[in-house]
Design an enzyme around this catalytic site. Sequence first.
Site, PDB file in Angstrom:
ATOM      1  N   LYS A 102       0.857  -1.186   0.000  1.00  0.00           N
ATOM      2  CA  LYS A 102       0.000   0.000   0.000  1.00  0.00           C
ATOM      3  C   LYS A 102       0.894   1.237   0.000  1.00  0.00           C
ATOM      4  CE  LYS A 102      -3.699  -2.550   2.232  1.00  0.00           C
ATOM      5  NZ  LYS A 102      -4.578  -2.718   3.405  1.00  0.00           N
ATOM      6  N   GLY A 128      -7.504  -3.798   1.273  1.00  0.00           N
ATOM      7  CA  GLY A 128      -8.680  -3.875   2.128  1.00  0.00           C
ATOM      8  C   GLY A 128      -8.292  -3.713   3.583  1.00  0.00           C
ATOM      9  N   LYS A 183      -5.085   5.947   2.707  1.00  0.00           N
ATOM     10  CA  LYS A 183      -5.556   5.726   4.083  1.00  0.00           C
ATOM     11  C   LYS A 183      -4.394   5.622   5.073  1.00  0.00           C
ATOM     12  CE  LYS A 183      -4.191   1.400   4.431  1.00  0.00           C
ATOM     13  NZ  LYS A 183      -3.427   0.771   5.545  1.00  0.00           N
ATOM     14  N   ARG A 247       0.012  -0.255  12.085  1.00  0.00           N
ATOM     15  CA  ARG A 247       1.392   0.237  12.120  1.00  0.00           C
ATOM     16  C   ARG A 247       1.446   1.747  11.890  1.00  0.00           C
ATOM     17  NH1 ARG A 247       4.825  -2.977   7.988  1.00  0.00           N
ATOM     18  NH2 ARG A 247       3.782  -4.635   9.137  1.00  0.00           N
ATOM     19  N   ASN A 248       0.633   2.248  10.956  1.00  0.00           N
ATOM     20  CA  ASN A 248       0.656   3.677  10.645  1.00  0.00           C
ATOM     21  C   ASN A 248       0.045   4.507  11.760  1.00  0.00           C
ATOM     22  OD1 ASN A 248       1.648   4.156   7.658  1.00  0.00           O
ATOM     23  ND2 ASN A 248       0.477   2.257   7.651  1.00  0.00           N
ATOM     24  N   GLU A 269       4.552   2.622   5.783  1.00  0.00           N
ATOM     25  CA  GLU A 269       4.374   3.128   4.423  1.00  0.00           C
ATOM     26  C   GLU A 269       3.921   4.582   4.395  1.00  0.00           C
ATOM     27  OE1 GLU A 269       5.144   1.935   1.587  1.00  0.00           O
ATOM     28  OE2 GLU A 269       5.005  -0.249   1.560  1.00  0.00           O
TER      29      GLU A 269
END
Length: 322
Positions: A102, A128, A183, A247-248, A269
């Site tokens: 992503k 997803g 996102k 994680r983000n 990411e």
Amino acid sequence: MSALSILGAGGWGTALAVGAARRGQDVILWARRPELVAELTQTRMNTDYLPGVPLPEALRFTSDLAEAVDGADFALVVVPSVGVPELLEGLPRKLGVVLCAKGLAPDGGQLSTLARQMGFTRVAVLSGPNLASEIGRGLPAATVVASSDQALALAVQSALMSPALRVYTSSDEVGVELGGVLKNVMALAAGLVDGLELGDNAKSALITRGLREMRRYLLALGAQEDTVYGLSGLGDLFATATSPLSRNRSAGEAIARGQQPGHGGQVVEGLRTAGLLDAWATAHGHDLPIVRAVARVASGAWTLETGITSLMERDAKAEEQG
């Protein structure tokens, strides 16, 4: 029937491999490092990336890329976005590639576009609300595989579908791929809100306005509006902006508390993506205020206070104006 080839033994790649192997499918999981392959083979656990999830005995491992894709019709490419170009270089162009990262290509474009520029003609994207640890534990989830190649999308759906994972197909490759990209930045922003303890009102407003910003970006790139509110858009945003497993989101919380984002060598990411998206918005005259604030706070160009001010003191407008 050839083995299902999964390239990348991080949390998400391992979770996909575990799910398919539990279903009785022959699966080969490729890891770049031979020492990781040795550990996975010996311990039947991926303690660094998917702790607590036993690896089925039928699951095979290799660090030999040629062996991993030998006889495969397609391969799931499940490495961080920054590593995708190098990995694709080593793959036969007749192979179908299913991009699961992503993130964006080095030039800020889509990884699917890069894959086609490199000579791959059968390309799909998978995205997803897919928190790897939950899928690895067999908890119910859903995902979307999108491709202009319907046969490839259906083949991936058949390979991954299980009682614990519903796999939907889509023709909106742009929307599915870029929804998963954007996102991550919104999840970072949500983590900043959590880390600063700004409250649930602020977080709810942030997620809602973040979805609006995602819609603006996706439609500008040619996505279908329904995809914005589907699994790879709203669904993924909700999971990653609210879950402690994200994680983000966790990285945003760490930044807000003056800590180092990320742990265990895992890639966040959204940190890289935010800067690329901010540059795109500036170059093309698009207003992505949350992206801009996250990118500049994460890079150190703005303080947290400046980032909050930039969002709260924007000109008054009607909600439908964006």
